[in-house]
Enzyme design. Structure first.
Site, PDB file in Angstrom:
ATOM      1  N   ASP B  48       0.837  -1.200   0.000  1.00 43.70           N
ATOM      2  CA  ASP B  48       0.000   0.000   0.000  1.00 43.70           C
ATOM      3  C   ASP B  48       0.874   1.253   0.000  1.00 43.70           C
ATOM      4  OD1 ASP B  48      -1.850   1.956   0.259  1.00 43.70           O
ATOM      5  OD2 ASP B  48      -2.380   1.485   2.337  1.00 43.70           O
ATOM      6  N   LYS B  50       0.148   3.833  -1.981  1.00 40.72           N
ATOM      7  CA  LYS B  50      -0.689   4.941  -2.491  1.00 40.72           C
ATOM      8  C   LYS B  50       0.075   5.732  -3.551  1.00 40.72           C
ATOM      9  CE  LYS B  50      -4.167   4.977   0.895  1.00 40.72           C
ATOM     10  NZ  LYS B  50      -3.473   4.242   1.963  1.00 40.72           N
ATOM     11  N   LEU B  51       0.561   4.996  -4.535  1.00 42.41           N
ATOM     12  CA  LEU B  51       1.370   5.611  -5.588  1.00 42.41           C
ATOM     13  C   LEU B  51       0.557   6.651  -6.349  1.00 42.41           C
ATOM     14  CD1 LEU B  51       3.076   2.366  -6.888  1.00 42.41           C
ATOM     15  CD2 LEU B  51       4.176   4.207  -5.583  1.00 42.41           C
ATOM     16  N   ASP B  53       2.283   9.070  -8.936  1.00 42.20           N
ATOM     17  CA  ASP B  53       3.359   9.772  -9.627  1.00 42.20           C
ATOM     18  C   ASP B  53       3.346   9.379 -11.102  1.00 42.20           C
ATOM     19  OD1 ASP B  53       5.735  11.309 -10.026  1.00 42.20           O
ATOM     20  OD2 ASP B  53       6.363  10.809  -7.985  1.00 42.20           O
ATOM     21  N   GLY B  55       4.490   7.378 -14.483  1.00 33.68           N
ATOM     22  CA  GLY B  55       4.775   5.962 -14.641  1.00 33.68           C
ATOM     23  C   GLY B  55       6.226   5.600 -14.376  1.00 33.68           C
ATOM     24  N   ALA B 161      -8.909   1.617  14.702  1.00 38.02           N
ATOM     25  CA  ALA B 161      -8.469   2.937  15.186  1.00 38.02           C
ATOM     26  C   ALA B 161      -9.201   4.091  14.511  1.00 38.02           C
ATOM     27  CB  ALA B 161      -6.962   3.089  15.001  1.00 38.02           C
ATOM     28  N   GLY B 163     -12.245   4.076  13.490  1.00 41.87           N
ATOM     29  CA  GLY B 163     -13.622   4.201  13.938  1.00 41.87           C
ATOM     30  C   GLY B 163     -14.667   3.266  13.368  1.00 41.87           C
ATOM     31  N   ARG B 181      -3.600  -0.316  12.933  1.00 36.33           N
ATOM     32  CA  ARG B 181      -3.094  -0.117  14.290  1.00 36.33           C
ATOM     33  C   ARG B 181      -3.729  -1.009  15.346  1.00 36.33           C
ATOM     34  NH1 ARG B 181      -4.251   6.218  14.004  1.00 36.33           N
ATOM     35  NH2 ARG B 181      -4.966   5.738  11.911  1.00 36.33           N
TER      36      ARG B 181
END
EC number: 4.1.1.23
Lengths: 212, 212
Positions: B48, B50-51, B53, B55, B161, B163, B181
């Site tokens: 994960d 969360k790229l 940018d 290629g 964490a 919610g 978490r």
């Protein structure tokens, strides 16, 4: 890798306005090495992680590395509450500046970031970042950003390997042009820098003449 | 750090459907350590990052680590040409799947990702990712995504964490709930997992009853 990095930095320091470090380098050289090299450098040191996560994660990512840099790049579109509000507060505490991505240099950004420009502008107006990323490959976006945000620093990637001419982004209103591969990966980075800088000066001369 | 990571993985493997690894862990443990631990694991292994940018940069980031994972998370809003098209091709070559961020769990995502939902949907329809990230904290977004994309795997962070109740995202249509978490940082991760799983089963029972 470590020797390569230190050697590149040594020949370029003092010849460039600053350095931008991204994920590929940080991952391969490691936090400790990057921290040691960049915490001692003069000039504008930008950590370009294009952060786009919840505040909690962005803080965790930056915790051990942010003090070696002057500014950090995050995406505007990740939004304010629970993300950029927390990042902004964290960076203030640590004495670092925030740069938000306004648009990007690849063609695909037109149909996403540029189509949702209103949303990006609202985030910029709320977060009030120190700087914005604007693409050198699309000078019309730089002109728009400069018109809307006269006091925000504009940093512009896309010069060199991605196709923008040196000097073209500054001509359109940017404060800094970012050259990546064309210098960092050159056989002789100082020679490449000199060649690109000469072309940039030429371009700026035309730019000033054109505006008279 | 290395011992902590290996110990957490050892007690959790076989008890969870998979593992999600983000930047904070990858940066601190390092590529080699993460590669060694996760390349040998069973279950769904999600990287994960969360790229978001161009290629070229996303490929550089993944080059030395992607083979230890089954799927990689990138942002949809980064766009297709010069970004997700190249990432998608790279992941196919390497036998890894693409998961795109549809929305996120923090409140700020409403005014950005959710406001530009049309743009995100167009990218999803063009790129055809294996999976989508949908926020457990906002079940209405999960229901929308499930309605539009019956065949795409939905992974849902925000349980614990942040919610959301265990079981709530699956009740709304998700395939996987991601707990960070509340398990990873727990004093006794197996006990925390068991407690959360029991609450999840209870929630799903109510969910099924409610739908009869």
């Amino acid at each position: 890798m470590d020797e390569w990095l230190q050697a590149r930095v040594n020949v370029l320091r003092g010849r460039v306005a600053g350095f931008k470090v991204g994920w590929p380098l940080l991952l391969r050289a490691g936090i400790d090495r990057v921290y040691n090299i960049f915490s001692r450098l003069e000039g504008l040191r930008v950590l370009d992680l294009k952060l786009a996560d919840i505040g909690h994660v962005m803080r965790l990512v930056l915790e051990d590395i942010v003090d070696a840099f002057d500014a950090v790049i995050a995406h505007a579109f990740v939004g304010v509450e629970g993300a950029l509000d927390e990042l902004s507060e964290f960076l203030s505490e640590r004495g670092a500046r925030l740069i938000l991505v306004y648009s990007m240099s690849h063609p695909g950004a037109r149909a996403t970031l540029d189509t949702c420009r209103d949303v990006v502008d609202k985030v910029v107006q709320r977060v009030k970042p120190w700087g914005l990323v604007v693409p050198a490959t699309r000078p019309e976006v730089i002109r728009e950003a400069r018109g809307r945000y006269p006091d925000i620093v504009l940093v512009s990637p896309g010069v060199g390997a991605q196709g923008a001419e040196p000097g073209s982004a500054i001509c359109a209103g940017a404060d800094y042009e970012i050259i990546g591969r064309a210098i960092a990966w050159a056989d002789d980075p100082v020679l490449s820098l000199r060649t690109l800088a000469e072309r940039g000066v030429e371009k700026l001369r035309e730019c000033i003449m054109g505006k008279r």
